[in-house]
Write a protein that holds these residues in place. Structure first.
Motif, PDB file in Angstrom:
ATOM      1  N   ASP A   1       0.100  16.644 -39.050  1.00  0.00           N
ATOM      2  CA  ASP A   1       1.315  15.884 -39.224  1.00  0.00           C
ATOM      3  C   ASP A   1       1.039  14.930 -40.280  1.00  0.00           C
ATOM      4  N   VAL A   2      -0.315  14.290 -40.077  1.00  0.00           N
ATOM      5  CA  VAL A   2      -0.490  13.253 -41.019  1.00  0.00           C
ATOM      6  C   VAL A   2      -1.005  13.827 -42.401  1.00  0.00           C
ATOM      7  N   LEU A   3      -1.629  15.033 -42.466  1.00  0.00           N
ATOM      8  CA  LEU A   3      -2.049  15.766 -43.572  1.00  0.00           C
ATOM      9  C   LEU A   3      -0.668  16.083 -44.522  1.00  0.00           C
ATOM     10  N   ARG A   4       0.154  16.572 -43.588  1.00  0.00           N
ATOM     11  CA  ARG A   4       1.490  17.138 -44.306  1.00  0.00           C
ATOM     12  C   ARG A   4       2.275  16.054 -45.120  1.00  0.00           C
ATOM     13  N   ALA A   5       2.392  14.943 -44.172  1.00  0.00           N
ATOM     14  CA  ALA A   5       2.933  13.770 -45.008  1.00  0.00           C
ATOM     15  C   ALA A   5       2.267  13.325 -46.250  1.00  0.00           C
ATOM     16  N   LEU A   6       0.960  13.136 -46.199  1.00  0.00           N
ATOM     17  CA  LEU A   6       0.371  12.827 -47.360  1.00  0.00           C
ATOM     18  C   LEU A   6       0.477  13.697 -48.519  1.00  0.00           C
ATOM     19  N   GLU A   7       0.337  15.058 -48.100  1.00  0.00           N
ATOM     20  CA  GLU A   7       0.568  16.131 -49.269  1.00  0.00           C
ATOM     21  C   GLU A   7       2.074  15.732 -50.037  1.00  0.00           C
TER      22      GLU A   7
ATOM     23  N   THR B   1       5.419   7.972 -42.935  1.00  0.00           N
ATOM     24  CA  THR B   1       5.175   9.091 -41.916  1.00  0.00           C
ATOM     25  C   THR B   1       3.985   9.210 -41.542  1.00  0.00           C
ATOM     26  N   ALA B   2       3.108   9.334 -42.731  1.00  0.00           N
ATOM     27  CA  ALA B   2       1.664   9.411 -42.205  1.00  0.00           C
ATOM     28  C   ALA B   2       1.046   8.320 -41.057  1.00  0.00           C
ATOM     29  N   LEU B   3       1.558   7.203 -41.380  1.00  0.00           N
ATOM     30  CA  LEU B   3       1.146   6.044 -40.507  1.00  0.00           C
ATOM     31  C   LEU B   3       1.890   6.199 -39.187  1.00  0.00           C
TER      32      LEU B   3
ATOM     33  N   GLU C   1      -9.699   9.835 -42.746  1.00  0.00           N
ATOM     34  CA  GLU C   1      -9.952   8.380 -42.705  1.00  0.00           C
ATOM     35  C   GLU C   1      -9.685   7.974 -44.151  1.00  0.00           C
ATOM     36  N   VAL C   2     -10.200   8.843 -44.986  1.00  0.00           N
ATOM     37  CA  VAL C   2     -10.603   8.472 -46.674  1.00  0.00           C
ATOM     38  C   VAL C   2      -9.032   8.654 -47.092  1.00  0.00           C
ATOM     39  N   ALA C   3      -8.432   9.693 -46.856  1.00  0.00           N
ATOM     40  CA  ALA C   3      -7.032   9.992 -47.323  1.00  0.00           C
ATOM     41  C   ALA C   3      -6.038   8.930 -46.891  1.00  0.00           C
ATOM     42  N   VAL C   4      -5.964   8.360 -45.657  1.00  0.00           N
ATOM     43  CA  VAL C   4      -4.882   7.464 -44.931  1.00  0.00           C
ATOM     44  C   VAL C   4      -5.367   6.278 -45.911  1.00  0.00           C
ATOM     45  N   ARG C   5      -6.478   5.606 -45.841  1.00  0.00           N
ATOM     46  CA  ARG C   5      -6.899   4.462 -46.213  1.00  0.00           C
ATOM     47  C   ARG C   5      -6.599   4.364 -47.773  1.00  0.00           C
ATOM     48  N   GLU C   6      -6.813   5.591 -48.572  1.00  0.00           N
ATOM     49  CA  GLU C   6      -6.563   5.572 -49.962  1.00  0.00           C
ATOM     50  C   GLU C   6      -5.121   5.171 -50.301  1.00  0.00           C
TER      51      GLU C   6
END
Length: 407
Positions: free
Chosen positions: A312-318, A324-326, A350-355
């Motif tokens: 779900d996090v990956l999909r939201a970041l894309e 939503t990712a958070l 972790e890198v994707a969410v932090r960035e």
């Protein structure tokens, strides 16, 4: 058109009644004489309330003698609110608020706040067991939010009960997956401490609670995998008894739906460790049986839907949806795992969410991420840069920054 004079007369009567109880305060929308015009939803609430609630009452009535602990621990809001308890305590104590959570009927089940504010709140029974529905306490933010299903605020003498004229309340309803209102989250303080960002804080907290509710309740017949910050697989509401290695396999298959060759999956699990082929195949076979055969042979991939918080996090970041990712971000991927494939995905996530957080211009993103990254100085500094000089949340970010620099 014929009803308009009646509505005007009713409003005039209500405002006359209201003016009997209004303290001479500088409130929003105040008239030269010191009183303020009632908003439409407040007018309607007063009309409903005056027949059953005495504006001169001194406190809210009590449910079950105030003994609501069992109701609270069995509430669907108990777990998600408990997970945010630290954040709620910090906001309430640092900003001089009292935080409350009610059930769907308006009875307070849980509160937190600094000692002084809690004592003041307890004087009007803004405490566990207190009834704050419209029939019990008339016009207030909790009752409006429960009735409308929307966020609400009530300032000072907008409250029907005069004992509440020294207060301002901000709240929003918490909805379950089916849209049903499960209760209300409220931030209350004295009217002189009112803050324009309090409502946005309530909305953010409610969004977090609702996201946790979503992640904890699987769709009928579907497997729900939680692997961020914790490790659990649930099928039709029942935990699946999987060993750590099988959880690792399930996580990898959920994150890479195209699947793995046997050689690649084995390397992702064991790396260079000398593990026999029979041991590896036994883990796959056990997981396949637990999932009702939902893993394809030879090329390992899931053949049944699995919802996963990391996916779900990956999909939201894309999609560029950091908010939503958070909501789904619960912490590191399978934090106890040392499997090479899991460690690689853990770092990537972790890198994707932090960035995404550092690229965001919304302070609540840095604050929410910072809750789970107490030693990330850069994130706390980013939060402080985004928060206005009078934002009450600066105390949270500054406290976290100080602690990260000390350690």
């Amino acid at each position: 058109m014929s009803q308009r004079p009646d509505l005007k007369r009713r409003r005039a009567v209500l405002e006359h009644e209201w003016s009997r109880w209004v303290p001479r305060l500088s409130v929003p929308g105040a008239r030269p004489g010191g009183t303020a015009a009632l908003r439409h939803e407040v007018t309607e609430s007063w009309a409903r309330s005056l027949g059953s609630v005495d504006p001169g009452r001194d406190s809210a009535p009590v449910t079950d003698g105030g003994r609501v602990h069992q109701r609270w621990t069995s509430s669907p809001l108990y777990r998600p609110v408990s997970a945010l308890a630290g954040e709620l305590h910090s906001i309430a104590e640092d900003a001089g608020f009292v935080t409350a959570v009610t059930d769907e009927a308006g009875t307070i089940l849980w509160t937190c706040g600094g000692p002084a504010m809690r004592r003041r709140a307890e004087q009007v029974n803004f405490a566990p067991g207190g009834r704050w529905d419209e029939q019990a306490m008339g016009t207030n933010a909790l009752s409006l939010a429960l009735r409308t299903g929307r966020p609400s605020s009530v300032f000072s003498a907008e409250h029907l009960v005069s004992a509440l004229h020294g207060w301002v309340c901000y709240c929003a309803p918490v909805h379950g997956r089916d849209g049903r209102v499960l209760g209300v989250l409220d931030l209350s303080t004295t009217w002189d401490r009112s803050h324009p960002l309090a409502m946005s804080t309530v909305r953010t907290l409610v969004s977090t609670i609702e996201a946790r509710l979503t992640s904890e309740v699987p769709r009928p017949g579907q497997l729900r995998l939680t692997c961020l910050g914790s490790e659990q697989a649930v099928h039709e509401g029942r935990p699946l008894p999987l060993r750590p290695r099988q959880l690792e396999i399930l996580t990898l298959l959920a994150l890479e739906p195209e699947g793995f060759s046997p050689e690649r999956l084995r390397a992702a699990l064991y790396g260079d460790r000398p593990v026999t082929s029979s041991t590896f195949k036994a883990e796959i076979s056990h997981l396949r049986r637990a999932l009702g055969g939902a893993i394809s042979p030879r090329h390992y991939a899931l053949t049944a839907p699995v919802s996963c918080d990391a996916a779900d996090v990956l999909r939201a970041l894309e999609q560029g949806d950091t908010d939503t990712a958070l909501r789904h971000w619960g912490g590191p991927l399978l934090p106890r795992s040392e499997a090479p494939g899991i460690e690689e995905w853990r770092t990537r996530l972790e890198v994707a969410v932090r960035e995404a957080v550092l690229a965001s211009t919304r302070a609540e993103h840095a604050l929410r991420y910072g809750e789970r990254a107490p030693y990330d100085t850069e994130v706390h500094e980013h939060a402080l840069r985004l928060l206005g000089p009078h934002d009450t949340r600066r105390a949270i970010a500054r406290g976290r920054l100080t602690a990260s620099l000390r350690d």
